[in-house]
Each structure stands twice: as C-alpha cells, then as structure tokens.
Design an enzyme around this catalytic site. Structure first.
Site, PDB file in Angstrom:
ATOM      1  N   LYS A  14       0.952  -1.780   0.017  1.00 15.52           N
ATOM      2  CA  LYS A  14       0.032  -0.124   0.187  1.00 15.52           C
ATOM      3  C   LYS A  14       0.778   1.745  -0.083  1.00 15.52           C
ATOM      4  O   LYS A  14       0.424   1.780  -0.517  1.00 15.52           O
ATOM      5  CB  LYS A  14      -0.642   0.280   1.394  1.00 15.52           C
ATOM      6  N   ARG A  88      -9.281   0.846   9.257  1.00 13.30           N
ATOM      7  CA  ARG A  88      -8.518  -0.526   8.923  1.00 13.30           C
ATOM      8  C   ARG A  88     -10.538  -1.832   9.832  1.00 13.30           C
ATOM      9  O   ARG A  88     -10.150  -2.297  10.527  1.00 13.30           O
ATOM     10  CB  ARG A  88      -7.578  -0.808  10.485  1.00 13.30           C
ATOM     11  N   ARG A 127      12.526  -6.413   5.621  1.00 14.24           N
ATOM     12  CA  ARG A 127      12.440  -5.216   4.634  1.00 14.24           C
ATOM     13  C   ARG A 127      12.995  -3.998   5.771  1.00 14.24           C
ATOM     14  O   ARG A 127      12.839  -4.192   6.963  1.00 14.24           O
ATOM     15  CB  ARG A 127      10.358  -4.915   5.510  1.00 14.24           C
ATOM     16  N   ARG A 161      11.201  -0.846  10.843  1.00 14.80           N
ATOM     17  CA  ARG A 161      10.291  -0.973  11.702  1.00 14.80           C
ATOM     18  C   ARG A 161      10.079  -1.977  13.358  1.00 14.80           C
ATOM     19  O   ARG A 161      10.639  -3.122  12.828  1.00 14.80           O
ATOM     20  CB  ARG A 161       8.560  -1.115  11.779  1.00 14.80           C
ATOM     21  N   ARG A 172      -0.263  -8.921  13.705  1.00 15.53           N
ATOM     22  CA  ARG A 172      -1.096  -8.006  12.543  1.00 15.53           C
ATOM     23  C   ARG A 172      -1.203  -8.211  11.588  1.00 15.53           C
ATOM     24  O   ARG A 172      -3.121  -8.292  11.083  1.00 15.53           O
ATOM     25  CB  ARG A 172       0.184  -7.371  11.806  1.00 15.53           C
TER      26      ARG A 172
HETATM   27  P1  ADP Z   1       1.341  -2.120   7.727  1.00 12.95           P
HETATM   28  O1  ADP Z   1       0.234  -1.743   6.975  1.00 12.95           O
HETATM   29  O2  ADP Z   1       2.804  -2.454   7.430  1.00 12.95           O
HETATM   30  O3  ADP Z   1       1.356  -3.106   9.409  1.00 12.95           O
HETATM   31  P2  ADP Z   1       1.279   0.239   8.996  1.00 12.95           P
HETATM   32  O4  ADP Z   1       2.475   1.405   9.408  1.00 12.95           O
HETATM   33  O5  ADP Z   1      -0.245   1.093   8.317  1.00 12.95           O
HETATM   34  O6  ADP Z   1       1.212  -0.668   8.630  1.00 12.95           O
HETATM   35  O7  ADP Z   1       0.402   0.189  10.726  1.00 12.95           O
HETATM   36  C1  ADP Z   1       1.429   0.402  11.634  1.00 12.95           C
HETATM   37  C2  ADP Z   1       0.764  -0.179  12.944  1.00 12.95           C
HETATM   38  O8  ADP Z   1       0.164   1.247  13.441  1.00 12.95           O
HETATM   39  C3  ADP Z   1      -0.364  -1.467  12.844  1.00 12.95           C
HETATM   40  O9  ADP Z   1       0.298  -2.199  13.755  1.00 12.95           O
HETATM   41  C4  ADP Z   1      -1.606  -0.471  14.111  1.00 12.95           C
HETATM   42  O10 ADP Z   1      -0.636  -1.144  15.427  1.00 12.95           O
HETATM   43  C5  ADP Z   1      -1.149   1.304  14.021  1.00 12.95           C
HETATM   44  N1  ADP Z   1      -2.358   1.337  12.585  1.00 12.95           N
HETATM   45  C6  ADP Z   1      -2.304   2.103  11.609  1.00 12.95           C
HETATM   46  N2  ADP Z   1      -3.267   2.176  11.017  1.00 12.95           N
HETATM   47  C7  ADP Z   1      -4.151   2.252  11.472  1.00 12.95           C
HETATM   48  C8  ADP Z   1      -6.303   2.077  11.858  1.00 12.95           C
HETATM   49  N3  ADP Z   1      -6.231   3.027  11.117  1.00 12.95           N
HETATM   50  N4  ADP Z   1      -6.316   1.597  12.942  1.00 12.95           N
HETATM   51  C9  ADP Z   1      -5.854   0.854  14.119  1.00 12.95           C
HETATM   52  N5  ADP Z   1      -4.438   1.068  14.498  1.00 12.95           N
HETATM   53  C10 ADP Z   1      -3.412   1.557  13.494  1.00 12.95           C
END
Ligand code: ADP
Ligand code: ZN
Length: 216
Positions: A14, A88, A127, A161, A172
């Site tokens: 994404k 999400r 990564r 990360r 996740r």
């Molecule tokens: P990825 O899609 O690679 O898991 P992100 O950078 O989008 O990584 O998100 C990393 C973390 O940030 C998630 O695992 C969660 O803990 C938090 N997070 C991000 N966006 C949301 C969301 N919309 N709702 C709840 N938690 C979120």
C-alpha cells in the site's frame, strides 16, 4: 479530485503504491501508520501510549486514528486523498463516511491489494527503509547497492520497523483477518470495491490502480 482507499494486509504494498500516486498524480497520502509513528518519535503523550500496542502488532483504538484523520481531511486536497492503512475496522469505515459527508467530499474507489500470507511474511521480514527519503529496501529482493547507504539520497540512516518481526507480524495478520478484512464485503456491497493482484510486479500494480482511478 479522486479520494481512494488502499486496502490490504500488512506488506501488501500500500505504501509503495501510495508514494507513486503522490508523485504521479499529486495526490495526498494519509497513512495512519506513518502518523502514529511520527507521534511516537515526537514524544507526545499519545505517541507514548500507542508505541507498545504498535510494536506488538495490535490495532490502536478507533478514536485515536479517527481523530488523526479528522485533523487532516479538512475541506479536501487538490489531487485527492489516498487513505493508506485507514480504515482498518468497520467503525473507522463508518467514521470516514461521516467525515467525508460532513466536509462535502466523496469516496471514489476502494482498491483491495490481494497478496497471500507466505509472500507477506517474506516481504516484511527483511524490509528496511531510508529514514531520510523513505525509500523501501529488502535484504533479499532489493538490497542497497552499497551496504548501509541509501541508493536514492545517500543517507546512512536505514531503519527497520519495531513491528517488522515474525511475532508482531503474526498478530498484525490476525488483526487484519479479524477486523479489517470485513471491509472488503462492506465496500463490495456499496459497489465501491476493485481488486488488484498485489503479487504482480510493482509497475503492473501501479498500472492496474491507474486504470481504476481513470474510470472513476
Ligand atoms: P502495515 O500496514 O504494514 O501493518 P501500518 O504502517 O499501516 O503498517 O501500521 C502499523 C501499525 O500502526 C498497525 O499495526 C497498528 O498498530 C497501527 N495502525 C495504523 N493504522 C491504524 C488504524 N487505522 N487503526 C488502528 N491501528 C492502526
Ligand atoms: Zn534515502
């Protein structure tokens, strides 16, 4: 102006595609993950509260992320928004619909990026990114040309990360299947869902997304 959501499991690509859309179409990327990581590194109270949750791979509470998005969407962006990693949960999806309506904006497309689990694990464990320019690398599939140096900007600030490890990734993925994947049905029922093959080559994925955007 086109507002879109990129939907898909962690590691689906994404962020990579969002960055391209920013460059090619002057769209504005709203990544809740990036916003939360920024909050964490800027040492705010909220940042401290969410750091552990994120490192474990769990979702942060809906109210926090909805608040972050609310602050950003204002009256809209010229080239349109790319929602990356948001919504999400179904509650976040409803909140987004309400926020857009309140500000006179529309949601024009939801792009689901499909990738199987084995590929996700391989992509994520390995990564790393450049802390300066954001370029994404991978130990096996896209190492830097010179070890420890970013190809693009020459920075030595390469980072991994905290949640890009096998344990957090398992969580996740579980969170994704339990709480986020229901959004596929939600947007399908609203006739807004398009699906692309996230395993295809980066340029083909970008082309598939462009086609969807041109149709809206
Ligand atoms: P990825 O899609 O690679 O898991 P992100 O950078 O989008 O990584 O998100 C990393 C973390 O940030 C998630 O695992 C969660 O803990 C938090 N997070 C991000 N966006 C949301 C969301 N919309 N709702 C709840 N938690 C979120
Ligand atoms: Zn760089």
């Amino acid at each position: 102006m086109v507002n879109i959501i990129l939907l898909g499991p962690p590691g689906a690509g994404k962020g990579t595609q969002a960055k391209r859309l920013v460059d090619e179409r002057a769209m504005v990327q709203l990544s809740t993950g990036d916003m939360l990581r920024e909050a964490k590194s800027s040492g705010t109270e909220m940042g401290r509260r969410v750091a552990d949750v994120m490192a474990r791979g769990q979702l942060v509470t809906d109210d926090i992320v909805i608040g972050l998005i609310e602050e950003k969407i204002g009256q809209g962006a010229g080239g349109g928004f790319i929602f990356d990693g948001f919504p999400r949960t179904l509650k976040q999806a409803d909140a987004l619909a309400a926020l857009l309506q309140k500000t006179g904006q529309t949601l024009d497309a939801v792009v689901e990026m499909q990738v199987d689990d084995a590929a996700l694990v391989a992509r994520i464990t390995g990564r790393f990114t450049c802390g300066k320019c954001g370029e994404v690398y991978h130990d096996k599939t896209r190492p830097t040309k010179v070890s420890g140096t970013c190809d693009v900007c020459g920075s030595h600030d390469l980072k991994r990360r905290a949640d890009d490890n096998e344990d957090a990734l398992k969580t996740r993925l579980m969170e994704y299947y339990k709480k986020t994947s229901p959004l596929i049905g939600y947007y399908y029922a609203k006739n807004q869902l398009s699906t692309v093959d996230g395993l295809a080559e980066m340029d083909s994925v970008a082309a598939a997304i462009s086609k969807i955007l041109d149709k809206t």
